[in-house]
Design a protein around this motif. Structure first.
Motif, PDB file in Angstrom:
ATOM      1  N   ASN A   1      -1.661 -14.473  -5.125  1.00  0.00           N
ATOM      2  CA  ASN A   1      -1.865 -13.046  -4.883  1.00  0.00           C
ATOM      3  C   ASN A   1      -0.759 -12.484  -3.991  1.00  0.00           C
ATOM      4  O   ASN A   1      -0.267 -11.381  -4.226  1.00  0.00           O
TER       5      ASN A   1
ATOM      6  N   SER B   1      -2.730  -2.947  -3.243  1.00  0.00           N
ATOM      7  CA  SER B   1      -3.916  -3.625  -3.775  1.00  0.00           C
ATOM      8  C   SER B   1      -3.698  -3.876  -5.261  1.00  0.00           C
ATOM      9  O   SER B   1      -3.040  -3.093  -5.951  1.00  0.00           O
ATOM     10  N   VAL B   2      -4.257  -4.979  -5.724  1.00  0.00           N
ATOM     11  CA  VAL B   2      -4.100  -5.386  -7.119  1.00  0.00           C
ATOM     12  C   VAL B   2      -5.477  -5.597  -7.722  1.00  0.00           C
ATOM     13  O   VAL B   2      -6.353  -6.196  -7.101  1.00  0.00           O
ATOM     14  N   ASN B   3      -5.642  -5.079  -8.942  1.00  0.00           N
ATOM     15  CA  ASN B   3      -6.867  -5.296  -9.692  1.00  0.00           C
ATOM     16  C   ASN B   3      -6.464  -5.672 -11.106  1.00  0.00           C
ATOM     17  O   ASN B   3      -6.222  -4.794 -11.946  1.00  0.00           O
ATOM     18  N   GLY B   4      -6.333  -6.961 -11.354  1.00  0.00           N
ATOM     19  CA  GLY B   4      -5.918  -7.435 -12.674  1.00  0.00           C
ATOM     20  C   GLY B   4      -4.491  -7.044 -12.976  1.00  0.00           C
ATOM     21  O   GLY B   4      -3.568  -7.417 -12.269  1.00  0.00           O
TER      22      GLY B   4
ATOM     23  N   THR C   1      -3.304  -3.939 -12.925  1.00  0.00           N
ATOM     24  CA  THR C   1      -3.033  -2.640 -12.328  1.00  0.00           C
ATOM     25  C   THR C   1      -2.914  -2.816 -10.817  1.00  0.00           C
ATOM     26  O   THR C   1      -3.624  -3.628 -10.229  1.00  0.00           O
ATOM     27  N   ALA C   2      -2.002  -2.055 -10.214  1.00  0.00           N
ATOM     28  CA  ALA C   2      -1.817  -2.128  -8.765  1.00  0.00           C
ATOM     29  C   ALA C   2      -1.643  -0.727  -8.201  1.00  0.00           C
ATOM     30  O   ALA C   2      -1.149   0.168  -8.888  1.00  0.00           O
ATOM     31  N   GLN C   3      -2.066  -0.553  -6.956  1.00  0.00           N
ATOM     32  CA  GLN C   3      -1.856   0.688  -6.223  1.00  0.00           C
ATOM     33  C   GLN C   3      -1.034   0.361  -4.985  1.00  0.00           C
ATOM     34  O   GLN C   3      -1.291  -0.643  -4.315  1.00  0.00           O
TER      35      GLN C   3
ATOM     36  N   GLU D   1       1.044   3.940  -8.805  1.00  0.00           N
ATOM     37  CA  GLU D   1       0.230   3.059  -9.632  1.00  0.00           C
ATOM     38  C   GLU D   1       1.200   2.281 -10.500  1.00  0.00           C
ATOM     39  O   GLU D   1       2.148   2.867 -11.050  1.00  0.00           O
TER      40      GLU D   1
END
Length: 167
Positions: free
Chosen positions: A18, A96-99, A101-103, A131
């Motif tokens: 991560n 932050s990372v969600n799969g 996609t990242a912000q 994004e």
């Protein structure tokens, strides 16, 4: 004991993966500004996703728009090459990372240099919300929102830079 060691190792590897992903995402955002300052337009286009939501509404009052990467660089080419130098400095990344996609939130200061008797520097300060999507095995920017705080210096330099490009 063996089970705890294996679980600990798995946790460490997951944290490391991560951290590497976040580092790559932040590097993508940094490369956007470096390529822009170096006027490496092909590289800028490659950092963006095919369609990008671009939002400078807090600075110019215009609504956000969806543009292709080529449309963005075409627009930026009407002003940025007219400055002798530009320097974008970013930092304070919160990512932050969600799969896939990242912000990313980061602070940004853009300094523009062009010799002028009224002052050589125009500086814009704010933050960015990005994004990113993982496309074609790389992170690409799909949304870029500038959150304007203030500007300082010679605010007539952008018009002069645009005229320089036209000549």
């Amino acid at each position: 004991m063996k089970k705890i060691t294996v679980l600990l190792l798995i946790s460490i590897l997951s944290i490391s993966a991560n951290a590497q992903r976040i580092e790559k995402i932040n590097e993508t955002v940094s490369k956007l500004f470096i390529a822009t300052d170096n006027k490496e337009w092909g590289q800028v286009e490659n950092i963006f996703a095919p369609k990008v939501e671009l939002d400078y509404s807090s600075m110019n009052g215009n609504p956000a728009v969806e543009l292709s990467s080529e449309q963005i660089t075409t627009s930026w080419k009407t002003i940025l090459p007219g400055f002798t130098h530009t320097h974008h400095q970013i930092g304070n990344f919160i990512t932050s990372v969600n799969g896939k996609t990242a912000q990313v939130l980061c602070y940004g200061t853009a300094t523009h240099f062009l010799e002028d008797e009224a002052g050589n520097i125009w500086t814009v300060v704010g933050s960015y919300d990005f994004e990113l999507k993982h496309l074609d095995n790389q992170w690409r920017i799909s949304k870029m929102k500038f959150n304007y705080k203030y500007q300082d210096g010679n605010t007539n330099l952008p018009a002069k830079a645009i005229e320089n490009v036209k000549q």
